[in-house]
Design a protein around this motif. Structure first.
Motif, PDB file in Angstrom:
ATOM      1  N   SER A  66      21.710  -3.352 -10.096  1.00  0.00           N
ATOM      2  CA  SER A  66      23.026  -3.369  -9.453  1.00  0.00           C
ATOM      3  C   SER A  66      22.974  -3.116  -7.957  1.00  0.00           C
ATOM      4  O   SER A  66      23.914  -3.439  -7.234  1.00  0.00           O
ATOM      5  CB  SER A  66      23.928  -2.307 -10.096  1.00  0.00           C
ATOM      6  N   TYR A  67      21.867  -2.572  -7.467  1.00  0.00           N
ATOM      7  CA  TYR A  67      21.806  -2.160  -6.064  1.00  0.00           C
ATOM      8  C   TYR A  67      20.859  -3.040  -5.239  1.00  0.00           C
ATOM      9  O   TYR A  67      20.369  -2.617  -4.202  1.00  0.00           O
ATOM     10  CB  TYR A  67      21.375  -0.691  -5.961  1.00  0.00           C
ATOM     11  N   VAL A  68      20.610  -4.255  -5.700  1.00  0.00           N
ATOM     12  CA  VAL A  68      19.766  -5.172  -4.935  1.00  0.00           C
ATOM     13  C   VAL A  68      20.585  -6.373  -4.482  1.00  0.00           C
ATOM     14  O   VAL A  68      21.668  -6.664  -5.014  1.00  0.00           O
ATOM     15  CB  VAL A  68      18.558  -5.671  -5.761  1.00  0.00           C
ATOM     16  N   ASN A  69      20.069  -7.088  -3.500  1.00  0.00           N
ATOM     17  CA  ASN A  69      20.579  -8.406  -3.127  1.00  0.00           C
ATOM     18  C   ASN A  69      19.671  -9.426  -3.795  1.00  0.00           C
ATOM     19  O   ASN A  69      18.537  -9.617  -3.363  1.00  0.00           O
ATOM     20  CB  ASN A  69      20.548  -8.574  -1.608  1.00  0.00           C
ATOM     21  N   PRO A  70      20.128 -10.093  -4.839  1.00  0.00           N
ATOM     22  CA  PRO A  70      19.233 -11.015  -5.561  1.00  0.00           C
ATOM     23  C   PRO A  70      18.782 -12.191  -4.702  1.00  0.00           C
ATOM     24  O   PRO A  70      17.793 -12.850  -5.044  1.00  0.00           O
ATOM     25  CB  PRO A  70      20.090 -11.476  -6.746  1.00  0.00           C
ATOM     26  N   ASP A  71      19.490 -12.443  -3.610  1.00  0.00           N
ATOM     27  CA  ASP A  71      19.128 -13.549  -2.727  1.00  0.00           C
ATOM     28  C   ASP A  71      18.422 -13.076  -1.462  1.00  0.00           C
ATOM     29  O   ASP A  71      18.336 -13.819  -0.476  1.00  0.00           O
ATOM     30  CB  ASP A  71      20.390 -14.336  -2.343  1.00  0.00           C
ATOM     31  N   ALA A  72      17.931 -11.855  -1.473  1.00  0.00           N
ATOM     32  CA  ALA A  72      17.260 -11.330  -0.282  1.00  0.00           C
ATOM     33  C   ALA A  72      16.077 -12.206   0.094  1.00  0.00           C
ATOM     34  O   ALA A  72      15.278 -12.587  -0.772  1.00  0.00           O
ATOM     35  CB  ALA A  72      16.793  -9.906  -0.539  1.00  0.00           C
ATOM     36  N   PRO A  73      15.922 -12.541   1.368  1.00  0.00           N
ATOM     37  CA  PRO A  73      14.788 -13.376   1.793  1.00  0.00           C
ATOM     38  C   PRO A  73      13.486 -12.583   1.774  1.00  0.00           C
ATOM     39  O   PRO A  73      13.481 -11.360   1.881  1.00  0.00           O
ATOM     40  CB  PRO A  73      15.169 -13.767   3.227  1.00  0.00           C
ATOM     41  N   LYS A  74      12.403 -13.284   1.634  1.00  0.00           N
ATOM     42  CA  LYS A  74      11.075 -12.687   1.699  1.00  0.00           C
ATOM     43  C   LYS A  74      10.481 -12.935   3.090  1.00  0.00           C
ATOM     44  O   LYS A  74      10.706 -13.992   3.688  1.00  0.00           O
ATOM     45  CB  LYS A  74      10.147 -13.287   0.645  1.00  0.00           C
ATOM     46  N   GLY A  75       9.723 -11.954   3.579  1.00  0.00           N
ATOM     47  CA  GLY A  75       9.049 -12.164   4.844  1.00  0.00           C
ATOM     48  C   GLY A  75       9.024 -10.921   5.701  1.00  0.00           C
ATOM     49  O   GLY A  75       9.636  -9.902   5.385  1.00  0.00           O
ATOM     50  N   GLY A  76       8.336 -10.997   6.838  1.00  0.00           N
ATOM     51  CA  GLY A  76       8.318  -9.937   7.823  1.00  0.00           C
ATOM     52  C   GLY A  76       7.548  -8.704   7.395  1.00  0.00           C
ATOM     53  O   GLY A  76       6.947  -8.641   6.322  1.00  0.00           O
ATOM     54  N   GLU A  77       7.605  -7.720   8.273  1.00  0.00           N
ATOM     55  CA  GLU A  77       6.879  -6.464   8.047  1.00  0.00           C
ATOM     56  C   GLU A  77       7.822  -5.284   8.203  1.00  0.00           C
ATOM     57  O   GLU A  77       8.639  -5.255   9.120  1.00  0.00           O
ATOM     58  CB  GLU A  77       5.733  -6.330   9.051  1.00  0.00           C
ATOM     59  N   LEU A  78       7.694  -4.317   7.314  1.00  0.00           N
ATOM     60  CA  LEU A  78       8.361  -3.027   7.469  1.00  0.00           C
ATOM     61  C   LEU A  78       7.310  -2.033   7.948  1.00  0.00           C
ATOM     62  O   LEU A  78       6.281  -1.851   7.303  1.00  0.00           O
ATOM     63  CB  LEU A  78       8.957  -2.544   6.151  1.00  0.00           C
ATOM     64  N   SER A  79       7.564  -1.406   9.094  1.00  0.00           N
ATOM     65  CA  SER A  79       6.600  -0.450   9.637  1.00  0.00           C
ATOM     66  C   SER A  79       7.236   0.928   9.745  1.00  0.00           C
ATOM     67  O   SER A  79       8.383   1.065  10.168  1.00  0.00           O
ATOM     68  CB  SER A  79       6.096  -0.915  11.003  1.00  0.00           C
ATOM     69  N   GLN A  80       6.484   1.946   9.330  1.00  0.00           N
ATOM     70  CA  GLN A  80       6.947   3.325   9.325  1.00  0.00           C
ATOM     71  C   GLN A  80       5.834   4.221   9.869  1.00  0.00           C
ATOM     72  O   GLN A  80       4.784   3.743  10.264  1.00  0.00           O
ATOM     73  CB  GLN A  80       7.339   3.745   7.907  1.00  0.00           C
ATOM     74  N   TRP A  81       6.078   5.549   9.859  1.00  0.00           N
ATOM     75  CA  TRP A  81       5.068   6.467  10.367  1.00  0.00           C
ATOM     76  C   TRP A  81       4.720   7.515   9.336  1.00  0.00           C
ATOM     77  O   TRP A  81       5.487   7.779   8.393  1.00  0.00           O
ATOM     78  CB  TRP A  81       5.531   7.132  11.669  1.00  0.00           C
ATOM     79  N   ALA A  82       3.560   8.109   9.503  1.00  0.00           N
ATOM     80  CA  ALA A  82       3.119   9.228   8.681  1.00  0.00           C
ATOM     81  C   ALA A  82       2.452  10.235   9.595  1.00  0.00           C
ATOM     82  O   ALA A  82       1.928   9.884  10.656  1.00  0.00           O
ATOM     83  CB  ALA A  82       2.146   8.762   7.604  1.00  0.00           C
ATOM     84  N   GLN A  83       2.479  11.498   9.183  1.00  0.00           N
ATOM     85  CA  GLN A  83       1.909  12.551  10.022  1.00  0.00           C
ATOM     86  C   GLN A  83       0.495  12.903   9.594  1.00  0.00           C
ATOM     87  O   GLN A  83       0.174  12.930   8.407  1.00  0.00           O
ATOM     88  CB  GLN A  83       2.769  13.813   9.962  1.00  0.00           C
ATOM     89  N   GLY A  84      -0.353  13.164  10.584  1.00  0.00           N
ATOM     90  CA  GLY A  84      -1.692  13.664  10.309  1.00  0.00           C
ATOM     91  C   GLY A  84      -2.740  12.586  10.261  1.00  0.00           C
ATOM     92  O   GLY A  84      -2.910  11.809  11.199  1.00  0.00           O
ATOM     93  N   THR A  85      -3.413  12.477   9.127  1.00  0.00           N
ATOM     94  CA  THR A  85      -4.526  11.546   8.999  1.00  0.00           C
ATOM     95  C   THR A  85      -4.745  11.256   7.523  1.00  0.00           C
ATOM     96  O   THR A  85      -4.045  11.783   6.656  1.00  0.00           O
ATOM     97  CB  THR A  85      -5.798  12.144   9.627  1.00  0.00           C
ATOM     98  N   PHE A  86      -5.730  10.398   7.213  1.00  0.00           N
ATOM     99  CA  PHE A  86      -6.138  10.183   5.816  1.00  0.00           C
ATOM    100  C   PHE A  86      -7.610   9.821   5.794  1.00  0.00           C
ATOM    101  O   PHE A  86      -8.172   9.313   6.772  1.00  0.00           O
ATOM    102  CB  PHE A  86      -5.290   9.093   5.155  1.00  0.00           C
ATOM    103  N   ASP A  87      -8.253  10.096   4.652  1.00  0.00           N
ATOM    104  CA  ASP A  87      -9.674   9.805   4.527  1.00  0.00           C
ATOM    105  C   ASP A  87     -10.045   9.270   3.154  1.00  0.00           C
ATOM    106  O   ASP A  87     -11.226   9.177   2.811  1.00  0.00           O
ATOM    107  CB  ASP A  87     -10.512  11.046   4.839  1.00  0.00           C
TER     108      ASP A  87
END
Length: 637
Positions: A66-87
Motif C-alpha cells: 500500500s505504501y509503494v508507487n507501483p510505477d516508480a522508475p528504475k535508475g540513478g543512485e541513492l547516496s548516504q553517509w556512515a560514521q567511522g570505518t569498516f573492515d
C-alpha cells in the motif's frame, strides 16, 4: 531472535487466547514455572504468510504494497553517509566492523512489511504450512529463485544457512536458538521443514526461522568462509543488490542486479528502484554534514537537533536544490539512553545508579541544547501501547504477584506508578536532585571527603568514565559529567574511535562504565528479549550491553513469549516493562516522533509513506529529469 547485521527491527508472530478474561494466578504461576507441552494440532494451515495475532492484512492475491508507487522508475543512485570505518563484509561475526549494507545481498524465506506489525509474508516461498499449535513449519520454496550468480537456491542452502548460524553465529543468538529449534530438514529440492522443541512457546518460531538469511552453500565452502571471522568476500545471496565496489573503510557501493529473480513479485513491485546504493564514510558528523552540503552524498537522515535547527540555512536549501523535510513516523522509540555496565561492582548497587541518573538533566538539555525538539523516553516500549502507564492493572498484578512472593521484585511494583526518568529544573545543576543524589550515595557507602570526592570504606574513589565514539554527543555528555563531578563522582568523558569503541564494549572486554546504547525491543516482542536482557547470554551478548541478569526479568520474558493473544501480550509486556524500568540499568534519553531528512531535489517518494519506515533505500526513486537539471546548474558533478 536477532543476528547481528540482520534486520534491525526484530519481529514476532503467533495466535492466542485472552489474558484478560478468566485468567487466574494459578495459570500464571504455571506459566512462570515452565510451559506445558501443547498437544499436536491435527489441522494444518497452508498460507502465503503468518501473523502473530489475527488475520494477515494482505490477501494471497495482493497486487503490491500500500505504501509503494507501483510505477516508480528504475535508475540513478541513492547516496548516504556512515560514521567511522569498516573492515569486513561479514555482518554476522562479533569480530571487525561490518560495512553498511553488507547483508543487503541476502534474502530470507519470509519478509515483513513496513505498515503491519507482527506479519510476515512469503518471499522465497510460494506457501508455508504449519499446524495450529505452530510446533513445526514447512516452506515450499519458489523453484525460480536463484542466487545472483544464476545458480538455484534450494532447500539444501536453507538447511546449510540455518546450521551455520547455529554453529557459528553470535553466541547469544545461537544459545537462544538452540533452546527452541530442533532442526531443519530438506524434504526435497524446494521443500524444507523446521521442527521446534517441546516445552517452549512456538508462537513466533515459524516466522523466526523464516526470517533467517539464506546464502549459497557452494559459495561459502568454495571460498572457505567462516562466519566467526572477518572477510572482504561478501556472502552470495539472492537479493536485488550485489556488491559493486568498495574502498575499504571509506566507501561501499551496491548495484542492482539486472537479472534479479524476484523483480516481478507483488511484494517487490515499486521497490528496489535505484540502480546503485552508495555509502560514504566520515570520521564524524560535522565532516559528514559538510560533505552533504558539497554534494559528496545526496540523502541525509538528520539525528542532531542542533544541526536541524541551525545548520540548514545554506543556499541550496533556500533555493530548493536541497529539500528539508519532517516526515511522519509511527515507529517505536529506539530506547536510547546512557547504559551502565552492571558487570562492574560499583554499578550493581541500585542507589548508586539512581543517584547518577539524577544528574542527567533532560529538561535543561532539551531547552538549551535541543531547541525543545525532543520528548523524553521512559519506557522500553515508548511510543507504543505496550508501554506501562501509571499503576498496575489487576491483570498485571496477577503476573507480578508471584515474583513479589518469591522476593524477586519489590512489592512497590504492585502499588507505585511505573518508574519514570528523573525530572530536573531549568538550571543545568538541579540542587534538589543534587541533595537527593548525595543522600543516596551516603546511604550506599560513598560519603564525600574534604576534597569533594566520594570514597568507600576502602578509600577507593567512585569513578565513572562515559565512553563515547560520536563527538557530536560531547555537548550532551559534558554537562552530565560536570553535574556528576559536583556530586563528588570522579567522572570523565573519554572519546575514542568507533573501532576502539566496538572492542571495548564487546565480549570479552566489556571495558566501560557507561555508554550510550539502546534499551531494545520489538513492537511485538518474543525470544529476542533473551538476547537483549536474558541472564543466560548476558556475558556474551552483543546486545545486552548492560550485562543485566535478573531472575524476575528472565521469568517475565517467558510469560511474554507464551502470550497467545494481543491482549495477553500487551499485559505481559507492560509487566516486563515495569520490571525492566525498576532495574535502573539505563538512564533514558530522548526520541522524536517524526523523521528528519534532507535530500537533493532529484529523489522522490510515494505519496503515502509507510508508518514504520522512511524507506529511502526501498520505496523512493530517482527522477532523472530533476537530476539532469541539477547537473546543468552545476550543482552535481
Amino acid at each position: 531472535m536477532r543476528s547481528k547485521g540482520h534486520d534491525a527491527v526484530a519481529k514476532a508472530w503467533g495466535p492466542g487466547r485472552s489474558f484478560v478474561h478468566g485468567l487466574g494466578a494459578g495459570f500464571l504461576i504455571l506459566a512462570l514455572a515452565g510451559f506445558a507441552v501443547a498437544a499436536r494440532a491435527e489441522t494444518v494451515i497452508t498460507s502465503h504468510g503468518i501473523s502473530t495475532f489475527g488475520d494477515l492484512q494482505l490477501p494471497a492475491d495482493f497486487k503490491h504494497l500500500s505504501y509503494v508507487n507501483p510505477d516508480a522508475p528504475k535508475g540513478g543512485e541513492l547516496s548516504q553517509w556512515a560514521q567511522g570505518t569498516f573492515d569486513t563484509m561479514n555482518p554476522y561475526s562479533a569480530k571487525g566492523l561490518a560495512a553498511v549494507g553488507s547483508n543487503i545481498m541476502l534474502e530470507s524465506i519470509l519478509v515483513g512489511t513496513a505498515d503491519e506489525i507482527g506479519a510476515s509474508y512469503c518471499l522465497l516461498c510460494t506457501t508455508m504450512e504449519y499446524p495450529e499449535d505452530r510446533s513445526w513449519v514447512i516452506f515450499n520454496l519458489r523453484p525460480e529463485v536463484t542466487f545472483s550468480d544464476g545458480t538455484p537456491l534450494t532447500s539444501e542452502d536453507v538447511v546449510f544457512s540455518y546450521e551455520t548460524f547455529v554453529a557459528k553465529g553470535l553466541t547469544d543468538f545461537r544459545t537462544v536458538f538452540a533452546e527452541q529449534v530442533g532442526g531443519a530438514e530438506a524434504l526435497g529440492p524446494n521443500r524444507v521443514k523446521f521442527t521446534f522443541k517441546p516445552n517452549v512457546p512456538w508462537r513466533d518460531l515459524p516466522a523466526e526461522v523464516g526470517g533467517l538469511p539464506v546464502f549459497s552453500k557452494a559459495h561459502y565452502l568454495a571460498n572457505k568462509l567462516d562466519m566467526e571471522e572477518t572477510t572482504l568476500i561478501p556472502y552470495l545471496g539472492s537479493g536485488p543488490y550485489v556488491l559493486d565496489k568498495m574502498d575499504v573503510g571509506r566507501s561501499v557501493v551496491y548495484k542492482r542486479n539486472p537479472d534479479y529473480w524476484g523483480e516481478g513479485l507483488p511484494i517487490n513491485i515499486g521497490q528496489n528502484n535505484f540502480d546503485s546504493l552508495r555509502w560514504e564514510y566520515f570520521a564524524d558528523g560535522n565532516a559528514a554534514f559538510e560533505g552533504f552540503k558539497a554534494g559528496v552524498y545526496r540523502f541525509r537522515t538528520e539525528n542532531s537537533s542542533k544541526s536541524w535547527a541551525e545548520s540548514y540555512d545554506f543556499p541550496a536549501v533556500a533555493d530548493g536544490t536541497v529539500i528539508k523535510a519532517e516526515l511522519p513516523s509511527g515507529a517505536k522509540a529506539s530506547g536510547q539512553g546512557f547504559v551502565f555496565n552492571l558487570r562492574r561492582t560499583n554499578w550493581q548497587v541500585p542507589k548508586v545508579r539512581q543517584a547518577v541518573a539524577m544528574m542527567f538533566n533532560f529538561e535543561w538539555s532539551n531547552q538549551t541544547l535541543f531547541y525543545g525538539l525532543y520528548d523524553r523516553i521512559n519506557s522500553v516500549w515508548e511510543n507504543t501501547d505496550m508501554a506501562a502507564v501509571g499503576v498496575v492493572t489487576p491483570e498485571e498484578v496477577a503476573i507480578l504477584q508471584p515474583l513479589v512472593d518469591e522476593g524477586l521484585i519489590p512489592a512497590a511494583l504492585l502499588t507505585d506508578p511505573a518508574v519514570m526518568a528523573p525530572t530536573s529544573g531549568e538550571r543545568q545543576l538541579d540542587r534538589k536532585n543534587l541533595r537527593a543524589a548525595s543522600a543516596l550515595l551516603d546511604e550506599a557507602g560513598w560519603p564525600v571527603g574534604d576534597d569533594g570526592k566520594r570514597r568507600n570504606d576502602k578509600g577507593q574513589l567512585l569513578t565513572l568514565e562515559v565512553l563515547n565514539a560520536n563527538p557530536q554527543f560531547d555537548r550532551v555528555i559534558t554537562p552530565f559529567v560536570e553535574n556528576l563531578i559536583a556530586l563528588g563522582v570522579d567522572a570523565k568523558l573519554t572519546n575514542i574511535d568507533p573501532a576502539q569503541f566496538e572492542l571495548r564494549t564487546r565480549d570479552p572486554a566489556y571495558d566501560f562504565d557507561m555508554i550510550t546504547d539502546a534499551a531494545a525491543s520489538a513492537y511485538f516482542s518474543g525470544s529476542e528479549l533473551k538476547q537483549y536482557y536474558g541472564s543466560a547470554t548476558a556475558d556474551v551478548s552483543v546486545f545486552n550491553k548492560a550485562g543485566l541478569k535478573s531472575k524476575a526479568v528472565d521469568k517475565l520474558i517467558e510469560v511474554v513469549m507464551a502470550a497467545k493473544t494481543k491482549a495477553e501480550l500487551t499485559v505481559a509486556t507492560k509487566a516486563l516493562d515495569r520490571a525492566l524500568r525498576a532495574e535502573g540499568f539505563w538512564i533514558p534519553q530522548w526520541y522524536k516522533s517524526t523523521n528528519w531528512v534532507a535530500y537533493y531535489n532529484m529523489y522522490e517518494h510515494p505519496e503515502t509513506l509507510a508508518p514504520y519506515s522512511v524507506g529511502q533505500t526501498t520505496t523512493w526513486w530517482y527522477n532523472a529529469e530533476k537530476a539532469e537539471a541539477l547537473k546543468a546548474a552545476g550543482v552535481l558533478q
